[in-house]
Scaffold this motif. Structure first.
Motif, PDB file in Angstrom:
ATOM      1  N   GLY A   1       0.814  -1.211   0.000  1.00  0.00           N
ATOM      2  CA  GLY A   1       0.000   0.000   0.000  1.00  0.00           C
ATOM      3  C   GLY A   1       0.847   1.261   0.000  1.00  0.00           C
ATOM      4  O   GLY A   1       0.508   2.247  -0.651  1.00  0.00           O
ATOM      5  N   SER A   2       1.967   1.232   0.730  1.00  0.00           N
ATOM      6  CA  SER A   2       2.855   2.405   0.760  1.00  0.00           C
ATOM      7  C   SER A   2       3.377   2.737  -0.626  1.00  0.00           C
ATOM      8  O   SER A   2       3.453   3.912  -1.014  1.00  0.00           O
ATOM      9  N   ASP A   3       3.757   1.713  -1.383  1.00  0.00           N
ATOM     10  CA  ASP A   3       4.250   1.945  -2.749  1.00  0.00           C
ATOM     11  C   ASP A   3       3.168   2.586  -3.614  1.00  0.00           C
ATOM     12  O   ASP A   3       3.431   3.523  -4.376  1.00  0.00           O
ATOM     13  N   ARG A   4       1.947   2.066  -3.501  1.00  0.00           N
ATOM     14  CA  ARG A   4       0.829   2.584  -4.305  1.00  0.00           C
ATOM     15  C   ARG A   4       0.553   4.047  -3.958  1.00  0.00           C
ATOM     16  O   ARG A   4       0.339   4.890  -4.831  1.00  0.00           O
ATOM     17  N   ILE A   5       0.580   4.354  -2.663  1.00  0.00           N
ATOM     18  CA  ILE A   5       0.322   5.725  -2.223  1.00  0.00           C
ATOM     19  C   ILE A   5       1.455   6.654  -2.648  1.00  0.00           C
ATOM     20  O   ILE A   5       1.220   7.780  -3.099  1.00  0.00           O
ATOM     21  N   ALA A   6       2.693   6.179  -2.508  1.00  0.00           N
ATOM     22  CA  ALA A   6       3.850   7.007  -2.875  1.00  0.00           C
ATOM     23  C   ALA A   6       3.787   7.424  -4.335  1.00  0.00           C
ATOM     24  O   ALA A   6       4.032   8.593  -4.675  1.00  0.00           O
ATOM     25  N   GLU A   7       3.463   6.479  -5.204  1.00  0.00           N
ATOM     26  CA  GLU A   7       3.341   6.813  -6.626  1.00  0.00           C
ATOM     27  C   GLU A   7       2.275   7.880  -6.838  1.00  0.00           C
ATOM     28  O   GLU A   7       2.456   8.833  -7.596  1.00  0.00           O
ATOM     29  N   ALA A   8       1.159   7.747  -6.102  1.00  0.00           N
ATOM     30  CA  ALA A   8       0.030   8.656  -6.287  1.00  0.00           C
ATOM     31  C   ALA A   8       0.330  10.084  -5.831  1.00  0.00           C
ATOM     32  O   ALA A   8      -0.125  11.049  -6.441  1.00  0.00           O
ATOM     33  N   VAL A   9       1.106  10.217  -4.742  1.00  0.00           N
ATOM     34  CA  VAL A   9       1.300  11.556  -4.153  1.00  0.00           C
ATOM     35  C   VAL A   9       2.595  12.224  -4.613  1.00  0.00           C
ATOM     36  O   VAL A   9       2.856  13.369  -4.249  1.00  0.00           O
ATOM     37  N   GLU A  10       3.388  11.521  -5.403  1.00  0.00           N
ATOM     38  CA  GLU A  10       4.717  12.026  -5.769  1.00  0.00           C
ATOM     39  C   GLU A  10       4.665  13.455  -6.311  1.00  0.00           C
ATOM     40  O   GLU A  10       5.516  14.289  -5.978  1.00  0.00           O
ATOM     41  N   ASN A  11       3.667  13.754  -7.115  1.00  0.00           N
ATOM     42  CA  ASN A  11       3.592  15.075  -7.736  1.00  0.00           C
ATOM     43  C   ASN A  11       2.514  15.974  -7.129  1.00  0.00           C
ATOM     44  O   ASN A  11       2.155  16.992  -7.713  1.00  0.00           O
ATOM     45  N   LEU A  12       2.017  15.586  -5.954  1.00  0.00           N
ATOM     46  CA  LEU A  12       1.021  16.413  -5.268  1.00  0.00           C
ATOM     47  C   LEU A  12       1.707  17.330  -4.262  1.00  0.00           C
ATOM     48  O   LEU A  12       2.684  16.952  -3.614  1.00  0.00           O
ATOM     49  N   ASP A  13       1.171  18.530  -4.110  1.00  0.00           N
ATOM     50  CA  ASP A  13       1.675  19.488  -3.121  1.00  0.00           C
ATOM     51  C   ASP A  13       1.016  19.162  -1.784  1.00  0.00           C
ATOM     52  O   ASP A  13      -0.112  19.561  -1.511  1.00  0.00           O
TER      53      ASP A  13
ATOM     54  N   ASP B   1       1.928  17.824   2.594  1.00  0.00           N
ATOM     55  CA  ASP B   1       2.905  17.599   3.660  1.00  0.00           C
ATOM     56  C   ASP B   1       2.702  16.257   4.354  1.00  0.00           C
ATOM     57  O   ASP B   1       3.647  15.496   4.549  1.00  0.00           O
ATOM     58  N   ILE B   2       1.457  15.978   4.736  1.00  0.00           N
ATOM     59  CA  ILE B   2       1.131  14.768   5.498  1.00  0.00           C
ATOM     60  C   ILE B   2       0.091  13.955   4.728  1.00  0.00           C
ATOM     61  O   ILE B   2      -0.899  14.506   4.235  1.00  0.00           O
ATOM     62  N   VAL B   3       0.332  12.658   4.650  1.00  0.00           N
ATOM     63  CA  VAL B   3      -0.569  11.750   3.929  1.00  0.00           C
ATOM     64  C   VAL B   3      -1.085  10.710   4.911  1.00  0.00           C
ATOM     65  O   VAL B   3      -0.306  10.025   5.576  1.00  0.00           O
ATOM     66  N   ILE B   4      -2.407  10.578   5.000  1.00  0.00           N
ATOM     67  CA  ILE B   4      -3.025   9.572   5.854  1.00  0.00           C
ATOM     68  C   ILE B   4      -3.526   8.430   4.979  1.00  0.00           C
ATOM     69  O   ILE B   4      -4.251   8.655   4.009  1.00  0.00           O
ATOM     70  N   ASN B   5      -3.134   7.214   5.346  1.00  0.00           N
ATOM     71  CA  ASN B   5      -3.581   6.019   4.641  1.00  0.00           C
ATOM     72  C   ASN B   5      -4.876   5.531   5.286  1.00  0.00           C
ATOM     73  O   ASN B   5      -4.882   5.117   6.440  1.00  0.00           O
TER      74      ASN B   5
ATOM     75  N   ARG C   1       4.894  11.545   6.661  1.00  0.00           N
ATOM     76  CA  ARG C   1       5.437  12.704   5.961  1.00  0.00           C
ATOM     77  C   ARG C   1       5.629  12.289   4.508  1.00  0.00           C
ATOM     78  O   ARG C   1       6.029  11.155   4.223  1.00  0.00           O
ATOM     79  N   LYS C   2       5.369  13.207   3.592  1.00  0.00           N
ATOM     80  CA  LYS C   2       5.488  12.863   2.182  1.00  0.00           C
ATOM     81  C   LYS C   2       6.879  12.320   1.857  1.00  0.00           C
ATOM     82  O   LYS C   2       7.023  11.332   1.134  1.00  0.00           O
ATOM     83  N   GLN C   3       7.911  12.926   2.420  1.00  0.00           N
ATOM     84  CA  GLN C   3       9.266  12.504   2.087  1.00  0.00           C
ATOM     85  C   GLN C   3       9.543  11.076   2.547  1.00  0.00           C
ATOM     86  O   GLN C   3      10.252  10.314   1.866  1.00  0.00           O
TER      87      GLN C   3
END
Length: 241
Positions: free
Chosen positions: A76-88, A90-94, A183-185
């Motif tokens: 799931g982390s990989d899927r989310i990371a791909e999705a948010v890579e180009n989004l502005d 700071d914090i992403v909640i799964n 954190r996005k990073q």
């Protein structure tokens, strides 16, 4: 801080294929989960990220926001990371796609961790609850976590940790509840790091973060998610509406 929720939504679930597209009181499970996430009013935006045209169209046709996964993903982390890579952001909640009865309180708790983390010591935040039943403690499907004095995760395991060689020393057994705030990073770092032996052995993606030195702040809760993993779970959920 810009805070978003991302709901990873695979169509081909192993135990209950197409469960996210099942009817739950006139709406699909995934649409109810999406709407419940919005209704918490905790997020600046909510997205479903999916490998399925059916799920993508279900969300978009009902006025929601969805992102199509381009690649196959191990976690799931990989899927989310791909999705948010180009989004502005700071914090992403799964948010789990198969939990349409979202409880606002535990989500607010993991968000609060970052609001209080002024020196940015935390890479991820997640939840744990105490378990006392021996069967629950020994069940490898219940992932256990041990933490340090400041609440940072030391290790996650399907095994019993800590091992009770000595009884009556005040050990509490904590089950990991799989709600994450990143954190996005930290997400992007995860996406670019290889799976190592601990993660491969336990089949727990959170161990990749620990193996590469990321800090996971654990917050105690009494929350128990109501997930839909089987047809029986779906029937129970229908009765709850």
């Amino acid at each position: 801080m810009k805070i978003i929720a991302v709901i990873p939504a695979r169509y081909a679930s192993t135990r209950f294929p197409a469960k996210l597209m099942q009817d739950l009181g006139g709406k699909t499970v995934i649409l109810r989960t999406y709407e419940a996430a919005i209704n918490t009013q905790l997020f600046d935006d909510v997205f479903v990220v999916t490998d399925s045209d059916l799920i993508y169209n279900e969300i978009v046709s009902n006025g929601g926001k969805a992102i199509r996964s381009i690649k196959e993903h191990e976690s799931g982390s990989d899927r989310i990371a791909e999705a948010v890579e180009n989004l502005d952001v700071d914090i992403v909640i799964n948010v789990q796609g198969d939990e349409p009865f979202i409880d606002k309180e535990p989500l607010a708790k993991v968000i609060e961790v970052f609001k209080n983390d002024l020196t940015q010591q935390v890479d991820l935040a997640s939840l744990m609850r105490e378990i006392t039943n021996e069967e629950e403690i020994n069940n490898p499907n219940n992932v256990k976590v041990v933490v340090d004095q400041n609440g940072f995760a030391l290790y996650f395991s399907r095994s019993v940790i800590p091992y009770p060689r000595e009884k009556n020393v005040g050990v509490r057994y904590m089950q990991h509840i799989g709600i994450y705030a990143f954190r996005k990073q930290a997400l992007l770092d995860f996406y670019n790091l290889p799976m190592k032996s601990l993660e491969a052995s336990e089949k727990l993606e959170q161990l990749r973060y620990l193996e590469f030195g990321k800090r996971i702040k654990m917050v105690e809760t009494t929350h128990v998610g109501i997930g839909i993993d089987t047809i029986e779970d779906l029937e129970k959920a229908r009765k709850m509406l």
